[in-house]
Design a protein around this motif. Sequence first.
Motif, mmCIF file in Angstrom:
data_model
loop_
_atom_site.group_PDB
_atom_site.id
_atom_site.type_symbol
_atom_site.label_atom_id
_atom_site.label_comp_id
_atom_site.label_asym_id
_atom_site.label_seq_id
_atom_site.Cartn_x
_atom_site.Cartn_y
_atom_site.Cartn_z
ATOM 1 N N ASP A 237 -12.194 21.675 27.464
ATOM 2 C CA ASP A 237 -12.091 20.118 27.691
ATOM 3 C C ASP A 237 -13.757 19.483 28.077
ATOM 4 O OD1 ASP A 237 -13.040 17.301 27.336
ATOM 5 O OD2 ASP A 237 -11.617 16.788 29.264
ATOM 6 N N MET A 238 -14.478 19.704 26.120
ATOM 7 C CA MET A 238 -15.643 19.064 27.006
ATOM 8 C C MET A 238 -16.476 17.744 26.682
ATOM 9 S SD MET A 238 -19.421 20.943 25.392
ATOM 10 C CE MET A 238 -19.610 22.343 26.342
ATOM 11 N N GLY A 239 -16.883 17.070 27.568
ATOM 12 C CA GLY A 239 -16.628 15.698 27.182
ATOM 13 C C GLY A 239 -18.169 15.256 27.578
ATOM 14 N N SER A 240 -18.479 14.184 27.971
ATOM 15 C CA SER A 240 -19.864 13.760 27.825
ATOM 16 C C SER A 240 -20.725 14.202 28.771
ATOM 17 C CB SER A 240 -20.095 11.830 27.903
ATOM 18 O OG SER A 240 -21.008 11.790 28.055
ATOM 19 N N GLY A 241 -19.677 14.272 30.303
ATOM 20 C CA GLY A 241 -20.725 14.355 31.790
ATOM 21 C C GLY A 241 -20.562 15.565 31.821
ATOM 22 N N SER A 242 -19.387 16.492 30.890
ATOM 23 C CA SER A 242 -18.567 18.091 31.968
ATOM 24 C C SER A 242 -18.166 18.824 31.044
ATOM 25 C CB SER A 242 -18.274 17.908 33.460
ATOM 26 O OG SER A 242 -16.642 16.628 32.902
ATOM 27 N N THR A 243 -17.611 19.852 31.876
ATOM 28 C CA THR A 243 -16.597 20.822 30.517
ATOM 29 C C THR A 243 -15.651 21.707 31.542
ATOM 30 O OG1 THR A 243 -18.583 21.107 29.128
ATOM 31 C CG2 THR A 243 -16.536 23.086 28.704
ATOM 32 N N GLN A 382 -2.900 30.584 22.797
ATOM 33 C CA GLN A 382 -3.582 29.429 21.769
ATOM 34 C C GLN A 382 -4.787 28.842 22.501
ATOM 35 O OE1 GLN A 382 -2.244 26.422 20.101
ATOM 36 N NE2 GLN A 382 -0.400 26.020 20.779
ATOM 37 N N VAL A 383 -5.520 28.619 22.342
ATOM 38 C CA VAL A 383 -7.027 27.627 22.258
ATOM 39 C C VAL A 383 -6.948 26.060 21.884
ATOM 40 C CG1 VAL A 383 -9.305 27.602 23.803
ATOM 41 C CG2 VAL A 383 -8.385 29.488 23.386
ATOM 42 N N ILE A 384 -7.202 25.235 22.795
ATOM 43 C CA ILE A 384 -6.819 23.761 22.534
ATOM 44 C C ILE A 384 -8.034 22.694 23.181
ATOM 45 C CG2 ILE A 384 -5.304 21.576 22.126
ATOM 46 C CD1 ILE A 384 -3.241 23.218 22.249
ATOM 47 N N LEU A 385 -8.959 22.745 21.445
ATOM 48 C CA LEU A 385 -9.748 21.985 21.418
ATOM 49 C C LEU A 385 -9.767 19.902 22.270
ATOM 50 C CD1 LEU A 385 -11.860 22.740 18.367
ATOM 51 C CD2 LEU A 385 -11.981 23.986 20.946
ATOM 52 N N VAL A 386 -10.222 19.802 23.127
ATOM 53 C CA VAL A 386 -10.483 18.130 24.120
ATOM 54 C C VAL A 386 -11.446 18.421 23.979
ATOM 55 C CG1 VAL A 386 -8.740 17.034 25.427
ATOM 56 C CG2 VAL A 386 -7.570 19.082 25.191
ATOM 57 N N GLY A 387 -12.192 16.844 24.299
ATOM 58 C CA GLY A 387 -13.316 16.180 24.413
ATOM 59 C C GLY A 387 -13.850 15.721 23.042
ATOM 60 N N GLY A 388 -14.367 14.949 23.535
ATOM 61 C CA GLY A 388 -15.463 13.783 21.911
ATOM 62 C C GLY A 388 -17.031 15.723 21.827
ATOM 63 N N ALA A 389 -16.988 16.199 22.597
ATOM 64 C CA ALA A 389 -18.548 16.903 22.514
ATOM 65 C C ALA A 389 -17.876 18.386 22.064
ATOM 66 C CB ALA A 389 -19.135 17.243 23.695
ATOM 67 N N THR A 390 -16.623 18.590 21.800
ATOM 68 C CA THR A 390 -16.696 19.192 20.940
ATOM 69 C C THR A 390 -15.891 19.883 19.932
ATOM 70 O OG1 THR A 390 -13.933 18.857 20.986
ATOM 71 C CG2 THR A 390 -14.218 20.349 22.742
ATOM 72 N N ARG A 391 -16.363 18.683 19.258
ATOM 73 C CA ARG A 391 -16.717 18.046 17.895
ATOM 74 C C ARG A 391 -18.293 19.079 16.921
ATOM 75 N NH1 ARG A 391 -14.355 13.358 18.890
ATOM 76 N NH2 ARG A 391 -12.495 12.912 19.212
ATOM 77 N N VAL A 392 -19.076 19.285 18.160
ATOM 78 C CA VAL A 392 -19.995 20.029 17.642
ATOM 79 C C VAL A 392 -20.057 21.283 17.260
ATOM 80 C CG1 VAL A 392 -22.199 21.249 18.656
ATOM 81 C CG2 VAL A 392 -21.959 18.858 19.588
ATOM 82 N N PRO A 393 -20.541 21.832 15.713
ATOM 83 C CA PRO A 393 -19.881 22.619 15.794
ATOM 84 C C PRO A 393 -20.925 24.060 16.057
ATOM 85 C CG PRO A 393 -20.617 20.780 13.479
ATOM 86 C CD PRO A 393 -21.005 20.649 15.466
ATOM 87 N N LYS A 394 -22.007 23.368 16.380
ATOM 88 C CA LYS A 394 -22.151 25.257 17.629
ATOM 89 C C LYS A 394 -21.502 25.096 18.606
ATOM 90 C CE LYS A 394 -25.287 28.375 18.037
ATOM 91 N NZ LYS A 394 -25.991 29.020 17.291
ATOM 92 N N LYS A 410 -6.595 22.394 17.236
ATOM 93 C CA LYS A 410 -6.868 20.968 17.338
ATOM 94 C C LYS A 410 -6.095 19.906 16.510
ATOM 95 C CE LYS A 410 -11.643 22.071 14.985
ATOM 96 N NZ LYS A 410 -12.666 21.617 13.917
ATOM 97 N N ASN A 411 -4.847 20.243 17.207
ATOM 98 C CA ASN A 411 -3.232 19.726 16.889
ATOM 99 C C ASN A 411 -3.098 18.964 18.082
ATOM 100 O OD1 ASN A 411 -2.980 21.924 18.981
ATOM 101 N ND2 ASN A 411 -1.175 22.632 18.335
ATOM 102 N N ILE A 412 -4.389 18.131 18.631
ATOM 103 C CA ILE A 412 -3.894 17.096 19.827
ATOM 104 C C ILE A 412 -5.250 15.922 19.548
ATOM 105 C CG2 ILE A 412 -5.200 18.145 21.792
ATOM 106 C CD1 ILE A 412 -3.116 17.075 23.860
ATOM 107 N N ALA A 414 -8.402 14.446 20.496
ATOM 108 C CA ALA A 414 -8.896 14.755 21.618
ATOM 109 C C ALA A 414 -9.650 13.601 22.577
ATOM 110 C CB ALA A 414 -10.182 15.324 20.943
ATOM 111 N N ASP A 415 -9.664 12.816 21.879
ATOM 112 C CA ASP A 415 -9.938 11.171 23.341
ATOM 113 C C ASP A 415 -8.875 10.895 23.506
ATOM 114 O OD1 ASP A 415 -12.406 11.373 21.753
ATOM 115 O OD2 ASP A 415 -12.245 9.949 19.833
ATOM 116 N N GLU A 416 -7.747 10.773 22.766
ATOM 117 C CA GLU A 416 -6.572 9.457 23.684
ATOM 118 C C GLU A 416 -5.224 10.335 24.325
ATOM 119 O OE1 GLU A 416 -4.927 7.568 20.644
ATOM 120 O OE2 GLU A 416 -7.117 6.162 20.442
ATOM 121 N N ALA A 417 -5.169 11.914 24.184
ATOM 122 C CA ALA A 417 -4.659 12.715 25.195
ATOM 123 C C ALA A 417 -4.438 12.319 26.620
ATOM 124 C CB ALA A 417 -5.046 14.346 24.959
ATOM 125 N N ALA A 418 -5.477 12.569 27.438
ATOM 126 C CA ALA A 418 -5.491 12.127 28.877
ATOM 127 C C ALA A 418 -4.858 10.980 28.952
ATOM 128 C CB ALA A 418 -6.727 12.321 29.509
#
Length: 1001
Positions: A237-243, A382-394, A410-412, A414-418
């Motif tokens: 989970d990489m959000g706006s302020g932390s990971t 499996q490793v699941i991506l959460v959070g808006g900043a995980t959309r950055v390709p790098k 990416k089967n969740i 990312a914005d509303e799961a929490a």
Amino acid sequence: MYELTWLHQEQVTMREKLPLWVLFCLALAHLPSPTASVAVMSVDLGSEWMKIAIVKPGVPMEIVLNKESRRKTPVAVCLKENERLFGDGALGVSVKNPKVVYRYIQNLLGKTAENPQVAQYQKHFPEHQIVKDEKRGTVYFKYSEEMQYSPVEILGMVLNYSSGLAQDFAEQPIKDAVITVPAFFNQAERRAVLQAAQMAGLKVLQLINDNTAVALNYGVFRRKDINSTAQNVMFYDMGSGSTTATVVTYQTVKTKESGTQPQLQIRGVGFDRTLGGFEMELRLRDHLAKLFNEQKKSTKDVRENLRAMAKLLKEAQRLKTVLSANAEHVAQIEGLMDDIDFKAKVTRAEFEALCPDLFERVPGPVQQALASSEMSMDEIEQVILVGGATRVPKVQEVLLKAVGREELAKNINADEAAAMGAVYQAAALSKAFKVKPFLVRDAAVFPVQVEFSRETEEEDGVKGVKHNKRILFQRMAPYPQRKVITFNRYNDDFDFYINYGDLSFLSQDDLKMFGSQNLTTVKLSGVGNSFKKNSDAESKGIKAHFNMDESGVLILDRVESVFETIVEEKEEESTLTKLGNTISSLFGGGSSEPSANVTEPVQDEEEVPPESGKDQDEPVEKPDESVKEKPDTEEKTEEEPQTEEKKPDKEGSDKEQPEEEKEAEKAEKTDEVKTNGAQEEEKEAEKKAKPQKKSKISVDIGVDLEVNDVLDPSLEDIVASRKKLQDLTNRDLEKQEREKTLNSLEAFIFETQDKLYQDEYQAVVTEEEKEDISAKLSAASSWMDEEGYTAGTKELKEKLSELKKLCKAMFFRVEERKKWPDRLAALDSMLNHSTIFLKSAKMIPEDDQIFTEVELKTLEKVINETTDWKNETVAEQEKRSPTEKPVLLSKEIEAKLSLLDREVNYLLNKAKFAKPKPKPKPKDKNSTSTESNKTSSADSEKVIPPKNETEGVEEAIPAEEPPTEENKNEEPETEQKVVEETEGTETSDKSKSEDHISDEL
């Protein structure tokens, strides 16, 4: 004692005498009101955005839309001197006046002024004046002498606003909430969130870690895939302020309460407090500022202009989102500074070149999570991506290499799961909803330990101080959980300390941002007094009861001094006595006050074991085996035979008895003494075999807590903050009410002026009325332009009320004329149908008539009266002018309709449930001869008793089968024939009349 027992018996007797309906009414009185709020909400509180979800009856788990119909709301508050804005409205002001808009306040919660994150926040937002609170050591925002707000108060405003959005969406009040917090929040930060919720008037059901909420949402929708085999999943989970990276194990487990149910367990957590999308946006903002300065369109440095930098930050946020899907994009801002437009092309490669050190930190949380869970990457499915900043390709590219996978899941959402996982937990915790159980075992990221010191004496007599540590909660220890620590070597007042444990897994920067590692100093009082009062009892130590609750907050429940005494065990009560006591306790007849110095054992408490290698100074609970108490029955064994031997001495003092009799008597008494001695030995053997009962005595110890990390606000401070927030809320509500009244007044003036020129309104007003209304509306419009927009709510309401009163008669006449056609048509239709029904009812033959003459005459009277009223009123109305008050009123027409409808429905219902009268069936010759034969045979066999006896016998004889309609008609006929043959009196006429009455009934 006897009085209490008698009182209890009286209570039970009174309960037995209460009628059933009284108990039912009492039960209904304690049921929740149907109008009471049963909805619950969740708030996914991120550093930049918040998502709100609700559950209410008929609406299972839904994301709340804000006033702009968006599914997420910015965490931003605009505080002006006379205005307060939230969300997108506050973001709009931040571009024009960034000094009054407060964002990313999560980084300041539970922080002292010396914390590095405070300095970092000041660097990111230099427009704010941050001042140290000398009383608590924390910080607050100072806009002016009158406007000073702490981060907790601003968060309270945000939570209050979120509650308002949820209530508007649910259309009912909501107070129960589950709030998400980052997993790395320590005790001070969690307490700060709870304080903010308290200021907002919310009842926090639980603070749930955001990674746990995501894992719960993932598991709830994949319940069927979870079995007894453990499945390990990592959420990144990489959000706006932390990971945050979290290792979660899904598995079904068996429970006593609900059988086999799915469970998630947090196995490992890794985090980076400052790695997120916001840091990337700041670097992109600085890059755009550099490009603008290089264009040399202005001699000024754009970085010194706070308003221009706020515009660049907003454009950088948009640019980062676009570059996640495109290789390049053009950034452009109109009037960036001094009316100079800015336009520049930025590529994804340039953006990635700005953040190389940030991308290098991406694998860090993954490695921490694996280390704390003691797992390898091979064990992760499996490793699941959460959070808006995980959309950055790098970010995805670097993470793929770190986890060694071909792709990331990416089967969740990312914005509303929490938010969805938290609201599911809210529904599970609420008593108003029943959800399928899903067990959650969260884990404490930071270990907690208890430290204490005591004096020791060496062999050479030198005294020293020994410092001891006991681990209370290990790293990744599951919670909620209760623990007990026992101090055995203290018999007087002492202190101990609650601190964080080994934090060596944190970097030096993280340790600085973490804050104080000392939590609380606990000062105990009353220990010495407890030992003095219970000097004859054996001490079992000083027990401190700890609880880490569902929110991850550590609480010291109580401290008690425990003693143990040996008492004689009472005889067992009979089964009937136990049953009676149980029933009495169920009815609440016992005393409601707890017994003094008696503490019931706390369930699910775990005794903290001693650490290996420690000496006896450790507070370990050990039974003292060196002292063995003698049973109380030993003295009784020696004394009781002596008491028995005194009897022969007294009886043997009689000197008048002969010597031979005395010797014989003496021999008998000697045998008696031997027999008594044998009985006493048997009694002593029974007493020795009988187990002794140990009684536990617990004395509460006084506790004085001294907070060492971040001082909590006092009760007076919380009350003052709540009042401050409530005043702001009242001001907002008053402002909304004024704007609503102002809009209503403007709309009324313009709409009424337009209506005066419509034909239907011109027809009902005279020229004088029209001129008067038009003049006053024009005057009100002029007043609005001059004074109305600065007038108060009360003045606006008075002006609106005055205009409505002026136009009331005109509106009434128009509304009545609009209603007449439909109402009169309905009345004509009802009169027509009622008349037809009345004629049909009168045509029913007299033998089959089901309506009485009074009922028919009543309906006829109502029809005639309604017809006359209608004809007269309509004729009178036609004579009147449209500008006069109408005599034909729609409400009177509705009353006449209701009266007619009631009368007709009454007769229709009577006809619907009326039973047709039975008709005698025609009899042929065969049936007549058969019946005559039956009658003659019955006459020959039946013995006719006297008349008075016959009536009694007929009433007593039960019917052999349920009577049918034919049987009901035939039985009186048969009885009539029998009576005519035997008596030949006038009873036949009487029976006929009785049969007729029974048929009607």
